[in-house]
Design an enzyme around this catalytic site. Structure first.
Site, short mmCIF file in Angstrom:
data_model
loop_
_atom_site.label_atom_id
_atom_site.label_comp_id
_atom_site.label_asym_id
_atom_site.label_seq_id
_atom_site.Cartn_x
_atom_site.Cartn_y
_atom_site.Cartn_z
N LYS A 77 29.38 40.45 42.88
CA LYS A 77 29.81 39.09 42.55
C LYS A 77 29.00 38.09 43.36
CE LYS A 77 34.15 36.41 42.31
NZ LYS A 77 35.60 36.46 42.61
N SER A 152 38.56 35.20 38.76
CA SER A 152 37.23 34.62 38.85
C SER A 152 36.10 35.66 38.80
CB SER A 152 37.12 33.83 40.15
OG SER A 152 37.19 34.70 41.26
N SER A 176 41.85 37.60 41.26
CA SER A 176 40.50 37.49 40.72
C SER A 176 39.77 38.80 40.45
CB SER A 176 39.63 36.63 41.62
OG SER A 176 39.91 35.27 41.41
#
Lengths: 471, 94
Positions: A77, A152, A176
């Protein structure tokens, strides 16, 4: 011919080590998939084919194939630092910032000979539930391109679901990892707070942020947790207690384990297919000899407002460092204050500005007691609720989300968007480990997730139970 | 009457929103802050705030010298000026 990208991470490493498939061969299979699908799904902010291929060639030359992730392509990420790569956290304000060091989790993955393939898209500073808050572009759900992948860590979930990578790393502050995993039909593990080092993670809310894997199955999550779990002197909040061999503890029965079903969950509106999926997972657990008990978390509904005060408060402090002076986006202004304000106002997106403002307000003179302090006290009560629950049961089961994925650009107010996280947020407030496991699809064919919550630092049992209910 | 004085909070947060942006964001935040009122229902008398989970301990590090980033590395992210300083805008005279 075998399609390597269909293999789990665990199987891939096994076959590479046995010599059945090559490292470069594996990588090229994934790169081909990326080429076919990436334009549509857009999961990556950065892909470094050359560096990955070079690493793969080096590994292919080795006589001893060592390392738990030997030759495995991994995506990270974009709010996690990887040496030499831009780390934007999905924000314009960090555009151009190049990481000068590896996050501890990245160091661990490299040590085990995993190959970092690229950086995945996310909501700006991990603030969001759909990846639509990325400053660059939205990611689409590989299951149905009209839908969001969740957020997210939407890029990380989508690239695993699209078989563009064997396994990915995400971060979870309020859901997330688990929410996008549920939306995309993959496994998402949020470890206990303190189990995995946050060093090198661009901080959003430091008392809540946790790094974890998004994977094709539970075994892969266990494999990655073996690599990233443990005390790290760079992160004072990591806890120095024994790390299990999570692959080793995965098998074995769960007979007699007590599983709690949270009564208050049904006070919320939950999509029918998600209730059905929960029920069939409960039946599976019964079939495995588990005892199912109804459990009360009386203050469950107060988790969401408590979180949306605490997380923005911490964010307003953490994000104060982004001022345009030392790295990243730089605006203009004759005087320093003007320069700061211009840089930050132009550099941050709407949702980030909203949260900075809410947090600054909640911490400001005259409001601190009524907001931040009050929310932190409620957080304590919620932790006590979970403590009481875990005196009676070994794990809890509940839906990961109240609905399946929603459509891209579906108009939602910020508050409506926050509601997406009602079942994941309480877990972060208490710092517990939790996992989202795929549990079928709804009538539109969208994936459904079921969430298991374990006791603090008892990921071994959590993963074993999850392994029993996964399809 | 909203208790959320957005211009004051902007100043505290180092932000300066454009007028249309300010209106939109204030509307959203007012709605969110109103929602927070639900917390008033919870009796928190005598409850200690939870800032870090109970497992977190403050520990001391050994007093050892470690090398940090070099100037060369720092320069990769921002051009430095003069004797290797960051340049900032004027502070006095605003």
């Amino acid at each position: 011919m075998m399609d390597i990208t269909k293999l789990t991470a665990y199987e891939t490493v096994k076959r590479i080590k046995s010599g059945e498939i090559g490292v470069k061969e594996t990588l090229l299979s994934y790169l081909k998939k990326i080429e076919e699908r990436e334009d549509l799904i857009k999961t990556f902010i950065l892909i470094d084919r050359d560096r990955a291929i070079k690493k793969a060639e080096e590994l292919d030359q080795l006589e001893h194939k060592e390392g738990l992730l030997f030759g495995l392509p991994v995506a990270i990420k974009d709010n996690i630092n990887v040496y030499g790569y831009e780390a934007t956290a999905g924000s314009k304000i960090l555009k151009g910032y190049v990481s000068l060091y590896d996050a501890s989790v990245v160091e661990s993955i490299k040590r085990e000979n995993g190959i970092i393939l690229g950086k995945t898209n996310c909501d700006e500073f991990a603030m969001g539930s759909s990846t639509e808050n990325s400053a660059f572009f939205p990611t689409r759900n590989p299951v149905n391109l009209e839908y969001v992948p969740g957020g997210s860590s939407g890029g990380s979930a989508a690239c695993v679901a699209a078989e563009e990578v064997a396994i990915a790393i995400g971060s979870d502050t309020g859901g997330s990892i688990r929410e996008p995993a549920a939306f995309c039909g993959v496994v998402g593990l949020k470890p206990t707070y303190g189990r995995v080092s946050r060093y090198g993670l661009i901080a959003f809310a430091s008392s809540l942020d946790v790094i974890g894997p998004l994977s094709k199955d539970v075994r892969d999550a266990a494999l990655m947790l073996n690599v990233i779990a443990g005390f790290d002197a760079h992160d004072e909040t990591t806890v120095d207690i024994k790390v299990d061999d999570y692959l080793d503890t995965l098998e074995g029965n769960i007979k007699g384990k007590k599983i709690g079903v949270i009564k208050e969950v049904m006070d919320f509106e939950v999509q029918k297919e998600l209730k059905d999926a929960l029920e069939s997972s409960i039946q599976k657990l019964k079939g495995e000899g588990c005892e199912i008990l109804e459990i009360s978390i009386p203050y469950l509904k107060y988790a969401l407002p408590s979180y949306y005060i605490i997380a923005p408060s911490e964010a307003s402090s953490n994000l104060a460092r982004f001022d345009g002076v030392r790295y990243g986006y730089e605006s203009d202004g004759a005087y320093l204050r003007e320069f700061y304000e211009n840089t930050r106002t132009e550099g941050f997106g709407d949702e980030v500005k909203r949260r900075i403002l809410i947090g600054t307000f909640a911490l400001s003179e005259g409001y601190f007691e009524d907001y931040y302090l009050k929310a932190s006290k409620v957080r304590r009560i919620i932790e006590m609720d979970f403590e009481n629950a875990f005196e009676q049961v070994d794990a809890l089961i509940l839906p990961t989300t109240a609905t399946t994925a929603f459509k891209l650009n579906e108009k939602k107010s910020p508050l409506e968007m926050y509601m997406t996280d009602i079942f994941t947020i309480p877990v972060n407030l208490a710092g517990l480990p939790a996992i989202s496991v795929p549990a079928g699809t709804d009538k539109a064919g969208l994936p459904v997730g079921v969430q298991l919550v374990g006791k603090w630092f008892e990921e071994a049992l959590l993963l074993r139970i999850a392994h029993h209910i996964e399809e | 009457m909203s208790k959320f004085d957005i211009e004051k909070v902007e100043r505290l947060a180092g932000l300066k929103l454009k007028e249309d942006e300010r209106e939109r964001i204030k509307r959203d935040i007012d709605e969110i802050i109103n929602y927070f009122d639900i917390l008033k229902e919870v009796d928190t008398d005598g409850i200690d705030p939870l800032v870090y989970t109970k497992w977190t301990r403050l520990t001391l590090r050994n007093d050892e010298v470690h090398t940090g980033l070099t100037l060369e590395e720092i320069k990769k992210n921002r051009k430095l000026f003069g004797n290797n300083f960051f340049r900032v805008r004027r502070i006095i005279g605003e």
